[in-house]
Write an enzyme that holds these catalytic residues in place. Sequence first.
Site, short mmCIF file in Angstrom:
data_model
loop_
_atom_site.label_atom_id
_atom_site.label_comp_id
_atom_site.label_asym_id
_atom_site.label_seq_id
_atom_site.Cartn_x
_atom_site.Cartn_y
_atom_site.Cartn_z
NE ARG A 289 -1.64 -2.43 2.77
CZ ARG A 289 -1.94 -3.67 2.43
NH1 ARG A 289 -3.11 -3.93 1.91
NH2 ARG A 289 -1.08 -4.66 2.62
CB THR A 290 3.36 2.53 2.42
OG1 THR A 290 2.55 2.04 3.48
CG2 THR A 290 3.93 3.87 2.79
CE LYS B 132 27.54 -5.12 -5.95
NZ LYS B 132 27.79 -4.05 -6.93
NE ARG C 103 6.88 0.63 5.27
CZ ARG C 103 5.65 0.12 5.15
NH1 ARG C 103 5.48 -1.16 4.82
NH2 ARG C 103 4.59 0.87 5.36
CG HIS D 88 3.08 3.93 8.71
ND1 HIS D 88 3.28 4.74 7.61
CD2 HIS D 88 2.62 2.74 8.22
CE1 HIS D 88 2.95 4.07 6.51
NE2 HIS D 88 2.55 2.86 6.86
N1 CP Z 1 -0.49 -0.05 5.92
C1 CP Z 1 0.71 -0.31 5.36
O1 CP Z 1 1.73 0.29 5.72
O2 CP Z 1 0.71 -1.27 4.40
P1 CP Z 1 1.98 -1.76 3.57
O3 CP Z 1 2.90 -2.46 4.53
O4 CP Z 1 1.44 -2.68 2.50
O5 CP Z 1 2.67 -0.56 2.98
#
Ligand code: CP
Length: 316
Positions: free
Chosen positions: A57-58, A85, A107, A135
Site C-alpha cells: 500500500r504505502t 554488498k 521505510r 508511520h
Molecule cells: N499499511 C501499510 O503500511 O501497508 P503496507 O505495509 O502494505 O505498505
Amino acid sequence: MSGMQHLLSMADLDRDDIEQLLNLTDSFAEVSARQIPKVPALRGKTIAWLFYEDSTRTRLSFETAAKRLSADSMNFSVGSSSINKGESLRDTVETISAMGVDGIVVRHRGAGAPQRITQWTDACVVNAGDGWHQHPTQALLDLYTAAHHLGDLDGRRIAIVGDIKHSRVARSNAIGFATMGADVTFVAPRTLLPPSLEGWPVTVTHDLDEVIGEVDICYLLRMQLERQEQSVVPTLREFHEEYGLTAARAARMRDDALIMHPGPMNRGVEIAGEVADRPNAVITEQVTNGIAVRMAVLYLLLGSGLDLVDERAHVA
Ligand code: CP
C-alpha cells in the site's frame, strides 16, 4: 506544515498542521477523480524510494502520488542494490543524494532511521514506517478517512485493538487522533502492550467487549508475527475469540461506527473475514485516500512553499 522540511512523526504536527494537510487532501482527491488525474505541481522534482521493509500500500500509493504530481522517480530496490554488498544506510543515502534528489521516502526496520537520514542529505525526508516507532502518512490517511465519515473528530471515541506493542500505526494514530481531540483507548492483552505507556494520550483496557458498543471507530491492528520474538498469545484462535472483531462483536457496534484496519489484514485473526467486507468497514477507502494524502504531503514538503490559498489555486 508550512516551512517544515521533513515528515518524521505525528508528534511533529499540531492540530493546525493536520487540518491544513487534510484540507489540501480534498483538492488532491478532486484531482485523483479527474479523467486525467495529473497536475504539474512537482514537475522537475525527483523522489527516491528507499524501502528496506516490504510494502504494498504505502509504496504503491506514494509512487502513484508522485506520478500524479508529475514528479520523477528514482527507482531503487534494496534487493538488487549495493546494500547486498554491504553498503551502509549512510553511504546509500549520500550516493542517492549525490545524483540529485529532492525527496527521499524511506521505510526501515530501525526506529529513528528517517531522522538519521536527515543528517546525511539536503533532500526532504518522509517516514514511510520506521520499526515500531512511527508511520505518519498512515495516521494522516486514517484521520482523513475518519473525518470524511464522522466530521469533527473532537470527542469521538476510537478503540485501537490488538498488537499495540509492535505497531508504529498504533503509536502514530494515538498521537494523531488525540491531537484532533478524540478519546483513544488501547485494547490489548498485557503481552501486546508496550512496557510503559506513561505520557501516552490514551486509556487502556484488556476487555474489548467493555468498549465495543460505545466506540465511533474500532481500529484493528495486524498481528505482527514477524516482529514477535516469543509467543505473546496462547493461540491465534484464542486471540481472535478474545480480541478479534468477530461477527458477534461487530453486531454490537453502533450503526454509524466505522471499522478500520491499516492492512495487510490477517482475516480470521484480528478481524473476521466477513466483517472486513461490511459496508461500515472502510478499509479499501483508507487505501484510496492514501494517494491523495500522500500527494498533499509531497506537495507541502517539496512544492513551492506558497500559502494554502495559492496551493489550492495551483492544483486547480
Ligand atoms: N499499511 C501499510 O503500511 O501497508 P503496507 O505495509 O502494505 O505498505
